[in-house]
Scaffold this active site. Structure first.
Site, PDB file in Angstrom:
ATOM      1  N   SER A 104       0.840  -1.192   0.000  1.00 21.19           N
ATOM      2  CA  SER A 104       0.000   0.000   0.000  1.00 21.19           C
ATOM      3  C   SER A 104       0.884   1.255   0.000  1.00 21.19           C
ATOM      4  CB  SER A 104      -0.970  -0.051   1.180  1.00 21.19           C
ATOM      5  OG  SER A 104      -2.047   0.837   0.995  1.00 21.19           O
ATOM      6  N   HIS A 238      -7.754  -5.755   0.156  1.00 26.05           N
ATOM      7  CA  HIS A 238      -6.561  -4.920   0.265  1.00 26.05           C
ATOM      8  C   HIS A 238      -5.501  -5.573   1.146  1.00 26.05           C
ATOM      9  CE1 HIS A 238      -4.496  -1.130  -0.315  1.00 26.05           C
ATOM     10  NE2 HIS A 238      -4.297  -1.019   0.985  1.00 26.05           N
TER      11      HIS A 238
END
Length: 266
Positions: A104, A238
Site C-alpha cells: 500500500s 486490500h
C-alpha cells in the site's frame, strides 16, 4: 525452498536509530529484504515474516516514527522526507543483494527508496516488490487527511487490516490516530510522479477484490520495470497478504533467490 513458520517469535534488533527492525540471519547473510509497511501500519505487522525466508536471508522492516517504541517521536508527513530517512537507514545494509517489499503506502515508499538508491548512490536494489498500490504516474491527490477523525477511521475500516477492537476503543483510537493521519497526509499529498524506472525487476501483487486498487492499476507498474515485470493476483482484498501469507511468501522467496547476482551498480 520452504517458507518458514511463524509459531516461534523470531529474534529482532532495533538498528539505524530506531528506523529498522532487523531479524538477523542465523548463517552468513547472502541477501536482505527491506519491508515498508502500509499507512497506519507498523513494523510489528510483519513480525511473522522474520524467519520466513531461510537462515541466510536477513529481514529489515521499517519502523516509522509515532508508533510503538517510537511513540514519543513526531510523525513524518512527507513522502520525500520519509524516503530520505529510510534510504539513509538502509544504505549500510546494501553490501549484499537488497530487495524491497512495500505494501500500500509502503509500495510508493519502496519505489522512492529504490530511486534514491539508484540515482544518489549508484546502487539499484536486486528487485522491487510492490503490493496493493497504484504506480506513481497513476496516483491522484486526495484530501482525506483534511477530514475529521471518523472519515479516517471509516477508510481504515473499508480497507481492513486493523483490529476492530482497536478502532472501536476511544482510548486506543486516540493513541493511533496521529500516526494514521500523518500517513494519510503522505498518501494524500503524493503523486502523480513520473514513471521513473528503478533499474531492477519489479514484482507486483494484489488481491482480486481490493477496493482501492485494480488489477489494471497494478499492471501499470510495468512502466517502471525496464528490467522485467511480473504480476501476481491472489484471492482477497486490500490485505490479501494476511490470508494469502504462504503463497505470497513463497513467491517472494523464489524471487529473492533469483536475485542473488550481487548488488547492482547504476
Amino acid at each position: 525452498m520452504n517458507v518458514g513458520t511463524h509459531r516461534t517469535a523470531p529474534p529482532v534488533n532495533v538498528v539505524a536509530d530506531g528506523w529498522l527492525r532487523r531479524y538477523p540471519a542465523t548463517t552468513d547473510v547472502r541477501r536482505r529484504l527491506l519491508v515498508l509497511p502500509h499507512a497506519g501500519g507498523s513494523a510489528g505487522f510483519f513480525h511473522s515474516w522474520g524467519t520466513a525466508f531461510g537462515s541466510d536471508t536477513e529481514l529489515l522492516v521499517a519502523s516509522y516514527p509515532g508508533r510503538h517504541d517510537r511513540m514519543g517521536e513526531p510523525c513524518v508527513t512527507s513522502m520525500d522526507e520519509l524516503a530520505d530517512r529510510v534510504t539513509e537507514a538502509v544504505l549500510p545494509f546494501h553490501d549484499v543483494p537488497l530487495s524491497l517489499f512495500g505494501h500500500s503506502m509502503g509500495a510508493s515508499l519502496a519505489h522512492e527508496v529504490a530511486l534514491r538508491l539508484r540515482h544518489r548512490h549508484g546502487r539499484s536494489p536486486a528487485a522491487l516488490h510492490v503490493s496493493s498500490r497504484m504506480p506513481p504516474h497513476r496516483l491522484t491527490p486526495r484530501d482525506l487527511h483534511e477530514q475529521g477523525d471518523e472519515a479516517l477511521i471509516d477508510e481504515v475500516r473499508r480497507l481492513g487490516g486493523t483490529d476492530e477492537s482497536v478502532l472501536g476503543d476511544p482510548d486506543l483510537r486516540e493513541i493511533i490516530l496521529p500516526a494514521i493521519r500523518a500517513d494519510f497526509t503522505i498518501v494524500g499529498t503524493y503523486g502523480p510522479r513520473p514513471a521513473d524506472p528503478v533499474g531492477c525487476p519489479v514484482y507486483a501483487y494484489i488481491g482480486d477484490e481490493d477496493p482501492s486498487t485494480s488489477v489494471e492499476d497494478m499492471s501499470a507498474w510495468s512502466d517502471v520495470a525496464a528490467d522485467g515485470f511480473r504480476l501476481d493476483v491472489l484471492p482477497g482484498g486490500h490485505f490479501y497478504l494476511v490470508e494469502q501469507r504462504e503463497p505470497l511468501l513463497r513467491s517472494v522467496l523464489a524471487r529473492l533467490h533469483s536475485a542473488d547476482d550481487g548488488p547492482r551498480s547504476s
